[in-house]
Design a protein around this motif. Structure first.
Motif, PDB file in Angstrom:
ATOM      1  N   GLY A 113       0.660  -1.107  -0.059  1.00  0.00           N
ATOM      2  CA  GLY A 113       0.127  -0.169  -0.174  1.00  0.00           C
ATOM      3  C   GLY A 113       0.689   1.228   0.031  1.00  0.00           C
ATOM      4  O   GLY A 113       2.067   1.265   0.071  1.00  0.00           O
ATOM      5  N   SER A 114       0.068   2.434  -0.316  1.00  0.00           N
ATOM      6  CA  SER A 114       1.112   3.475  -0.276  1.00  0.00           C
ATOM      7  C   SER A 114       1.614   3.739   1.271  1.00  0.00           C
ATOM      8  O   SER A 114       2.336   4.376   1.561  1.00  0.00           O
ATOM      9  CB  SER A 114       0.202   4.783  -0.845  1.00  0.00           C
ATOM     10  OG  SER A 114      -0.903   5.038   0.000  1.00  0.00           O
ATOM     11  N   SER A 115       0.701   3.325   2.305  1.00  0.00           N
ATOM     12  CA  SER A 115       0.979   3.339   3.719  1.00  0.00           C
ATOM     13  C   SER A 115       2.482   2.553   3.992  1.00  0.00           C
ATOM     14  O   SER A 115       3.155   3.163   4.890  1.00  0.00           O
ATOM     15  CB  SER A 115       0.019   2.590   4.475  1.00  0.00           C
ATOM     16  OG  SER A 115      -1.236   3.218   4.450  1.00  0.00           O
ATOM     17  N   ASN A 140       2.235   6.080  -4.887  1.00  0.00           N
ATOM     18  CA  ASN A 140       0.870   5.700  -5.520  1.00  0.00           C
ATOM     19  C   ASN A 140       0.471   4.357  -4.880  1.00  0.00           C
ATOM     20  O   ASN A 140       1.049   3.689  -4.190  1.00  0.00           O
ATOM     21  CB  ASN A 140       0.922   5.888  -7.061  1.00  0.00           C
ATOM     22  CG  ASN A 140      -0.479   6.152  -7.620  1.00  0.00           C
ATOM     23  OD1 ASN A 140      -1.609   5.865  -6.953  1.00  0.00           O
ATOM     24  ND2 ASN A 140      -0.502   7.122  -8.661  1.00  0.00           N
ATOM     25  N   SER A 141      -0.695   3.928  -5.562  1.00  0.00           N
ATOM     26  CA  SER A 141      -1.433   2.863  -4.711  1.00  0.00           C
ATOM     27  C   SER A 141      -2.470   2.171  -5.890  1.00  0.00           C
ATOM     28  O   SER A 141      -3.001   2.917  -6.608  1.00  0.00           O
ATOM     29  CB  SER A 141      -2.125   3.119  -3.492  1.00  0.00           C
ATOM     30  OG  SER A 141      -2.811   2.101  -3.008  1.00  0.00           O
ATOM     31  N   PHE A 142      -2.694   1.092  -5.327  1.00  0.00           N
ATOM     32  CA  PHE A 142      -4.036   0.194  -6.350  1.00  0.00           C
ATOM     33  C   PHE A 142      -5.036   0.391  -5.561  1.00  0.00           C
ATOM     34  O   PHE A 142      -6.193  -0.130  -5.880  1.00  0.00           O
ATOM     35  CB  PHE A 142      -3.524  -1.227  -6.494  1.00  0.00           C
ATOM     36  CG  PHE A 142      -2.503  -1.363  -7.480  1.00  0.00           C
ATOM     37  CD1 PHE A 142      -2.781  -1.230  -8.907  1.00  0.00           C
ATOM     38  CD2 PHE A 142      -1.236  -1.585  -7.074  1.00  0.00           C
ATOM     39  CE1 PHE A 142      -1.522  -1.407  -9.742  1.00  0.00           C
ATOM     40  CE2 PHE A 142      -0.175  -1.788  -8.118  1.00  0.00           C
ATOM     41  CZ  PHE A 142      -0.092  -1.534  -9.144  1.00  0.00           C
ATOM     42  N   SER A 143      -5.042   1.294  -4.276  1.00  0.00           N
ATOM     43  CA  SER A 143      -6.342   1.337  -3.480  1.00  0.00           C
ATOM     44  C   SER A 143      -7.532   1.947  -4.058  1.00  0.00           C
ATOM     45  O   SER A 143      -8.462   1.797  -4.015  1.00  0.00           O
ATOM     46  CB  SER A 143      -6.094   1.837  -2.225  1.00  0.00           C
ATOM     47  OG  SER A 143      -5.267   0.941  -1.558  1.00  0.00           O
ATOM     48  N   LYS A 144      -7.368   2.977  -4.881  1.00  0.00           N
ATOM     49  CA  LYS A 144      -8.486   3.978  -5.211  1.00  0.00           C
ATOM     50  C   LYS A 144      -8.727   3.817  -6.574  1.00  0.00           C
ATOM     51  O   LYS A 144     -10.022   3.185  -6.761  1.00  0.00           O
ATOM     52  CB  LYS A 144      -7.884   5.521  -4.713  1.00  0.00           C
ATOM     53  CG  LYS A 144      -7.358   5.685  -3.555  1.00  0.00           C
ATOM     54  CD  LYS A 144      -8.360   5.479  -2.386  1.00  0.00           C
ATOM     55  CE  LYS A 144      -7.870   5.270  -0.929  1.00  0.00           C
ATOM     56  NZ  LYS A 144      -8.707   5.683   0.127  1.00  0.00           N
ATOM     57  N   PHE A 145      -8.232   4.338  -7.569  1.00  0.00           N
ATOM     58  CA  PHE A 145      -8.510   3.950  -9.040  1.00  0.00           C
ATOM     59  C   PHE A 145      -8.832   2.493  -9.377  1.00  0.00           C
ATOM     60  O   PHE A 145      -9.681   2.011  -9.973  1.00  0.00           O
ATOM     61  CB  PHE A 145      -7.399   4.796  -9.656  1.00  0.00           C
ATOM     62  CG  PHE A 145      -7.750   4.729 -11.289  1.00  0.00           C
ATOM     63  CD1 PHE A 145      -8.772   5.153 -11.938  1.00  0.00           C
ATOM     64  CD2 PHE A 145      -7.163   3.703 -12.176  1.00  0.00           C
ATOM     65  CE1 PHE A 145      -9.305   5.007 -13.157  1.00  0.00           C
ATOM     66  CE2 PHE A 145      -7.596   3.473 -13.468  1.00  0.00           C
ATOM     67  CZ  PHE A 145      -8.526   4.032 -14.112  1.00  0.00           C
ATOM     68  N   PHE A 165     -12.889  11.379  -4.322  1.00  0.00           N
ATOM     69  CA  PHE A 165     -14.116  11.345  -4.195  1.00  0.00           C
ATOM     70  C   PHE A 165     -14.668  11.915  -2.908  1.00  0.00           C
ATOM     71  O   PHE A 165     -15.688  11.092  -2.104  1.00  0.00           O
ATOM     72  CB  PHE A 165     -14.797   9.824  -4.327  1.00  0.00           C
ATOM     73  CG  PHE A 165     -13.654   8.763  -3.688  1.00  0.00           C
ATOM     74  CD1 PHE A 165     -13.186   8.751  -2.633  1.00  0.00           C
ATOM     75  CD2 PHE A 165     -13.156   7.819  -4.803  1.00  0.00           C
ATOM     76  CE1 PHE A 165     -12.485   7.538  -2.076  1.00  0.00           C
ATOM     77  CE2 PHE A 165     -12.646   6.623  -4.252  1.00  0.00           C
ATOM     78  CZ  PHE A 165     -12.102   6.597  -2.843  1.00  0.00           C
ATOM     79  N   TYR A 166     -14.172  13.003  -2.236  1.00  0.00           N
ATOM     80  CA  TYR A 166     -14.557  13.632  -1.207  1.00  0.00           C
ATOM     81  C   TYR A 166     -15.067  15.315  -1.549  1.00  0.00           C
ATOM     82  O   TYR A 166     -14.436  15.887  -2.472  1.00  0.00           O
ATOM     83  CB  TYR A 166     -13.272  13.767  -0.298  1.00  0.00           C
ATOM     84  CG  TYR A 166     -12.541  12.519   0.061  1.00  0.00           C
ATOM     85  CD1 TYR A 166     -13.274  11.577   0.641  1.00  0.00           C
ATOM     86  CD2 TYR A 166     -11.359  12.216  -0.463  1.00  0.00           C
ATOM     87  CE1 TYR A 166     -12.700  10.412   0.761  1.00  0.00           C
ATOM     88  CE2 TYR A 166     -10.727  11.075  -0.355  1.00  0.00           C
ATOM     89  CZ  TYR A 166     -11.324  10.131   0.453  1.00  0.00           C
ATOM     90  OH  TYR A 166     -10.730   8.954   0.791  1.00  0.00           O
ATOM     91  N   ILE A 167     -15.892  15.848  -0.550  1.00  0.00           N
ATOM     92  CA  ILE A 167     -16.104  17.011  -0.472  1.00  0.00           C
ATOM     93  C   ILE A 167     -15.844  17.597   1.026  1.00  0.00           C
ATOM     94  O   ILE A 167     -16.638  16.823   1.892  1.00  0.00           O
ATOM     95  CB  ILE A 167     -17.651  17.481  -0.966  1.00  0.00           C
ATOM     96  CG1 ILE A 167     -17.758  17.119  -2.433  1.00  0.00           C
ATOM     97  CG2 ILE A 167     -18.095  18.783  -0.726  1.00  0.00           C
ATOM     98  CD1 ILE A 167     -19.034  17.610  -2.895  1.00  0.00           C
TER      99      ILE A 167
HETATM  100  C1  LIG Z   1      -4.115  10.916   0.432  1.00  0.00           C
HETATM  101  C2  LIG Z   1      -4.065   9.348   1.000  1.00  0.00           C
HETATM  102  N1  LIG Z   1      -2.826   8.655   0.986  1.00  0.00           N
HETATM  103  C3  LIG Z   1      -2.705   7.357   1.381  1.00  0.00           C
HETATM  104  C4  LIG Z   1      -3.662   6.762   1.890  1.00  0.00           C
HETATM  105  C5  LIG Z   1      -3.457   5.232   2.178  1.00  0.00           C
HETATM  106  O1  LIG Z   1      -3.736   4.203   0.980  1.00  0.00           O
HETATM  107  P1  LIG Z   1      -3.180   2.748   0.923  1.00  0.00           P
HETATM  108  O2  LIG Z   1      -4.222   2.017   0.922  1.00  0.00           O
HETATM  109  O3  LIG Z   1      -2.493   2.869  -0.290  1.00  0.00           O
HETATM  110  O4  LIG Z   1      -2.164   2.378   1.958  1.00  0.00           O
HETATM  111  C6  LIG Z   1      -5.048   7.341   1.893  1.00  0.00           C
HETATM  112  C7  LIG Z   1      -6.203   6.500   2.404  1.00  0.00           C
HETATM  113  O5  LIG Z   1      -7.298   6.939   2.509  1.00  0.00           O
HETATM  114  C8  LIG Z   1      -5.129   8.644   1.246  1.00  0.00           C
HETATM  115  O6  LIG Z   1      -6.286   8.982   1.359  1.00  0.00           O
END
Ligand SMILES: Cc1ncc(COP(=O)(O)O)c(C=O)c1O
Length: 381
Positions: free
Chosen positions: A97-99, A224-229, A312-314
């Motif tokens: 993850g990006s974490s 970057n990450s595979f989590s969102k897009f 996807f936030y406001i």
């Molecule tokens: C700006 C941002 N960076 C990183 C993350 C962490 O994402 P990941 O699932 O890749 O660890 C999030 C998760 O919501 C995020 O909003």
């Protein structure tokens, strides 16, 4: 047993909201989730197929620390596809993850006590991870007229070893354009500080295309990450692009900290990179939801909002409604059955008067959520 002082980090308030929402659901209520920062969709079909095949035919042992070579190459190709940037695959590091990339980058770049600038409002874990590593997070209170992104003048006198930016940002969804990103990179490098760009929401853009820091400089870290897009939050797969002469440092850290990112998730990620059309169908849903939110939130009474460029936030300024966003979020959950996130997660000072609404869920949920918010706010007076 004793605890270290650096482990004394703050909780993620949104998790508390999720727990309250879960309890409400357990007692029979139906809750609309506008608090969560993740897609309700799963990984793309081809990714799931690749995993099914790997479970049968691959022992899925450790991979090399920097990630499957085929995945690193495919990620490098993405930079050509998305930004017309020719990227050496050797510079790509696959992370949990990006974490996981935050841990690696902060450890590789900074020494104990170093000061690292982060925009407020911003993603809360930057601050907490920095603290847990014995580093000093420096909140940069961004201005509404700068669309809540840091600008070069904010950096003067801060004595930073690094600056972390996110574009599109969480919680605001605002982006840095070419010029703004370039100016910030220059101001950061002028201080001798490292520039880190969190690009996790790239691909989720509604007006202009997001700019990667790699279009402007090679002397930066991109995360970057595979989590969102790619809609794969639970798979824990992300990546980082670092300067060539940093790869070996990161490799040694990654070997020791994680050994590798989960092998099965790397298999899924490789297949996901060829599913961009499927992912763009999710994007079309978010775009529709964004439109509904932009129209519906002001009608409900949340009228101090700025159009998000991406994610996807406001983020809403609710200073006309409360000085305690936590309490307002609890009232909304209780009275409207809609879970929202108090801004305090993102901005320890001004977040007492802001809320974040997520529109990552189905359009049906967003429509229902808006109608509940409208009724609740009308009754609240
Ligand atoms: C700006 C941002 N960076 C990183 C993350 C962490 O994402 P990941 O699932 O890749 O660890 C999030 C998760 O919501 C995020 O909003």
């Amino acid at each position: 047993m004793r605890n270290s002082s650096r482990s004394n980090v703050d909780p993620f308030i949104v998790m508390d909201v999720m727990e309250s929402a879960r309890q409400a659901e357990e007692s029979g209520r139906q809750i609309i989730h506008m608090e969560v920062g993740q897609p309700s969709t799963g990984a793309p079909q081809a990714a799931r197929n690749a995993v099914a095949d790997a479970l049968e035919n691959n022992s899925l042992g450790y991979t090399v620390a920097l990630g499957l070579p085929a995945l690193r190459q495919r990620i490098a190709k993405l930079y050509g596809e998305w930004y017309d940037v020719d990227l050496n695959p050797e510079r790509v590091v696959v992370t949990p993850g990006s974490s996981g990339a935050f841990l690696l980058s902060f450890t590789a770049l900074f020494d104990s006590g170093d000061r690292v600038g982060i925009g407020a409002p911003g993603y809360p874990s930057y601050r907490q991870i920095l603290k847990a590593l014995g580093l000093t997070p420096v909140d940069i209170e961004t201005a509404a007229e700068n669309r809540l992104q840091p600008v070069p003048t904010d950096l003067s006198g801060l004595d930073l070893a690094g600056l972390m930016v996110a574009s599109p940002n969480n919680p605001t969804g605002t982006m840095l354009d070419h010029a703004a990103m370039g100016d910030l990179i220059a101001a950061t490098q002028d201080q001798g500080a490292a520039f880190i760009s969190d690009e996790i929401y790239h691909g989720l853009e509604y007006e202009a295309k997001a700019v990667t820091a790699l279009e402007l400089t090679d002397d930066c870290y991109v995360i970057n990450s595979f989590s969102k897009f790619f809609s794969m939050t639970g798979w824990r797969a992300g990546w980082m692009v670092v300067p060539e002469d940093h790869v070996r440092v990161i490799e040694r850290l990654a070997q020791n900290m994680f050994i590798c990112a989960p092998h099965v998730s790397q298999v899924a990620a490789l297949a996901a990179l060829d599913c961009q059309d499927e992912m763009r169908e999710n994007l079309a849903v978010y775009a529709r939801n964004r439109q509904l939110m932009m129209e519906g939130l002001p009608k409900a009474g949340f009228d101090k909002i700025a159009p998000p460029d991406g994610a996807f936030y406001i983020y809403a300024d609710v200073s006309n409604l409360t000085t305690d966003s936590r309490r307002l979020a609890a009232e909304i959950l209780d009275g409207a059955g809609v879970a929202v996130t108090p801004g305090l997660d993102f901005d320890p000072l001004r977040g007492a008067t802001t809320l974040r609404f997520s529109y990552a869920r189905s359009t049906e949920d967003i429509t229902e959520g808006l109608s509940r918010l409208t009724a609740f706010m009308a009754a609240r007076g």
